[in-house]
Enzyme design. Structure first.
Site, PDB file in Angstrom:
ATOM      1  CB  SER A  12     -57.367 117.588  57.161  1.00 36.29           C
ATOM      2  OG  SER A  12     -56.527 118.602  56.674  1.00 36.29           O
ATOM      3  CE  LYS A  13     -49.590 113.323  57.235  1.00 34.57           C
ATOM      4  NZ  LYS A  13     -48.886 113.262  58.502  1.00 34.57           N
ATOM      5  NE  ARG A  14     -55.306 119.588  51.040  1.00 33.23           N
ATOM      6  CZ  ARG A  14     -56.409 120.207  50.637  1.00 33.23           C
ATOM      7  NH1 ARG A  14     -57.512 119.521  50.509  1.00 33.23           N
ATOM      8  NH2 ARG A  14     -56.403 121.491  50.371  1.00 33.23           N
TER       9      ARG A  14
ATOM     10  N   GLY B 131     -51.358 119.588  58.103  1.00 32.46           N
ATOM     11  CA  GLY B 131     -50.176 119.317  58.909  1.00 32.46           C
ATOM     12  C   GLY B 131     -50.463 118.611  60.215  1.00 32.46           C
TER      13      GLY B 131
END
Length: 486
Positions: A246-248, A250
């Site tokens: 997930s982008k969150r 990183g």
RNA sequence: GACCCCAUCGUCUAGUGGCCCAGGACGACGCCCUUUCACGGCGUAAACACGGGUUCGACUCCCGUUGGGGUCGCCA
């Protein structure tokens, strides 16, 4: 067997860039469509005004284009279909498959907290289903806002999954979820069902983090009396720490890999083999070959960890598959971006570029390596590697370099063999190891301590350039010496 | 916590009851090649989570345990 009726889609939400998980789903859908001669669509899921960012749509499409996932038809934007969803929500409400819920978000939050305190599943308690018609009428007249919930019928919902086979879930474990918000807009599950139906989607291929949604969506299809597509829930791509990408957290998006010099073919190939197997020992395939051999029967059910090292190994293989010309086309802009040479300079010396690429090709893992490992073929202002400089640029080596430079200058021809003979000859005469000549020369002409065979480098650089660089190095060494004496 | 899914080397995987004292790839390590770094070649270490069944015979089938993942929003 070709089946042109196949229609699939990828439905990214513009709340982040395209990460490898979504890219992988896009690739699977693309492969499925192309293999069977069907259609592959894109739908932007932007019903959430708060979270959707229009500026994220183009980067997502760019990444998809980069991966060469050409899609069919117009891109569908859910934000432009809000009224259509409203009609369907109304249909559900009127058919009594749904009901109005007047509970406030705060109330629901409180309910959930109480439930979890009692270690009970946090499901809606159907407070508003128990409302009498009179009570509902009163609330409506008082102007109270309401959301619409789907009433989950009792029983067990099950479906035949393309990957997981038979999956089922009891209605006891599904709450009466909200299909339309109190502002009248549809939530995700309703919008997806309506769109998939309108778009004629035949197969919904997505990550297995969606199986709980699938039960809900099947229930919506039934409430609406619509045909249910086939489902395939693919294994998830996990980070090395085994969490969902997930982008969150990183995780890199596809664009970053592109900037790091990855080939789209390599990304395509690697991602395709995560959770899917050609069932052969070969693993390097071009996208075209994958379209041909693809079959939905070869999906795994277990999640796969994303290994960047292996991706890069795939990249190396795909670089090896490319022609010198194709690589030059890809590398030239990188040299321009790095400020090494102008586009014009490179275009007028295409043959030279091609030769440099051929020389470097087998030791390169990323496209950007062509720049870091070969900039000195274009850039005359390189710096000497400091560690190698300390070791190789001694006063004695200055004398040797000077002598070698003189010999090089007198050479009638300057190809690989002539250079080797010249250098070997001098080493013999002076009774020094060839390495004593080779290493300082390499450093002098490239600024680096590693690289392709020296004779190849010199021949490619050409005689005048080599002589000039070596003279410069000799001068440099002698200045160094003086400085240290002062 | 509830529910769903999953379970072969560190990682991606092959394996569909005997062909497996488990094959390939990445990574690791060693050797060879070599002016260097790579490439290449050769080789080594490295796995069927555990326990019960079923069977003449289980990595392969069934059950349980354990472990991992996912989902539980008027987000998508």
């Amino acid at each position: 067997m070709p089946d042109s009726s196949v229609k699939v889609r990828i439905a990214p939400s513009p709340s982040g860039y395209l990460h490898v998980g979504t890219a992988r789903m896009a690739i699977s859908n693309y492969l499925f469509a192309r293999h069977y001669g069907g259609q592959f669509f894109i739908r932007i899921e932007d019903t959430d005004k708060e979270r959707s960012d229009k500026s994220l749509i183009d980067p997502i499409l760019d990444a998809l284009r980069w991966l060469q996932l050409d899609w069919d038809g117009e891109i569908v934007h859910q934000s432009q279909r809000l009224d259509i969803y409203k009609d369907y929500a109304k249909r559900i409400l009127e058919s009594s498959a749904g009901y109005r819920c007047f509970c406030s978000p705060q109330q629901l939050q409180k309910d959930r907290e109480e439930a979890s305190a009692k270690k009970l599943p946090p499901r809606y308690n159907r407070r508003c289903l128990k409302l009498t018609p009179q009570e509902i009428e009163a609330k409506l007249e008082a102007g109270e806002k309401f959301a619409i919930r789907l009433r989950i019928p009792e029983g067990v919902t099950s479906f035949e999954d393309m990957v997981l086979k038979q999956v089922s879930r009891s209605s006891d474990d599904i709450e009466d979820f909200i299909i339309a918000r109190s502002d009248g807009t549809a939530t995700y599950n309703l919008a997806v069902v309506v769109d998939d139906h309108d778009m004629g989607i035949t197969h919904v291929i997505r990550g297995n983090d969606h199986v709980t949604n699938t039960f809900k969506q099947i229930l919506i299809y039934r409430a609406l009396g619509l045909d249910i597509p086939k489902f395939g829930h693919l294994p998830l791509i996990l980070r090395p720490d085994k969490r969902k990408v997930s982008k969150r957290l990183g995780d890199k998006d596809v664009g970053e890999y592109r900037n790091e010099g990855l080939l789209p073919e390599a990304m395509f190939n690697y991602l395709c083999l995560l959770g899917w197997s050609p069932k052969t020992e070969r693993e390097i395939y071009t996208p075209k070959e994958l379209v041909e051999i693809f079959t939905e029967k070869h999906f795994n059910a277990s999640n796969a960890v994303f290994d960047e090292e292996k991706l890069i190994a795939f990249n190396k293989k795909h670089i090896g598959l490319k022609s010198g010309h194709d690589l030059a086309v890809l590398v030239a802009p990188l040299l321009v971006d790095a400020g090494v040479r102008t586009k014009y300079w490179l275009e007028t010396r295409w043959e030279y570029l091609r030769n440099v690429i051929d020389l470097l090709k087998e030791r390169v893992r990323r496209l950007t390596d062509f720049v870091s490992l070969g900039h000195y073929f274009f850039d005359f202002d390189y710096k000497y590697e400091s560690k190698a400089e300390a070791k190789q640029f001694t006063p004695e080596s200055a004398d040797l370099l000077e002598e070698l430079t003189g010999r090089f200058e007198k050479l009638p021809g300057f190809d690989h063999d002539a250079i080797e003979q010249c250098l070997s000859g001098m080493a013999n005469e002076k009774e020094v190891k060839k390495a004593r000549l080779i290493h300082p020369t390499r450093l002098a002409v490239s600024g680096m301590s590693v690289g392709p065979g020296l004779y190849d480098i010199l021949a490619l650089l050409t005689q005048p350039v080599v002589v000039e660089r070596m003279r410069k190095a000799v001068e440099h060494i002698r200045n160094m010496k003086q400085e240290s004496q002062e």
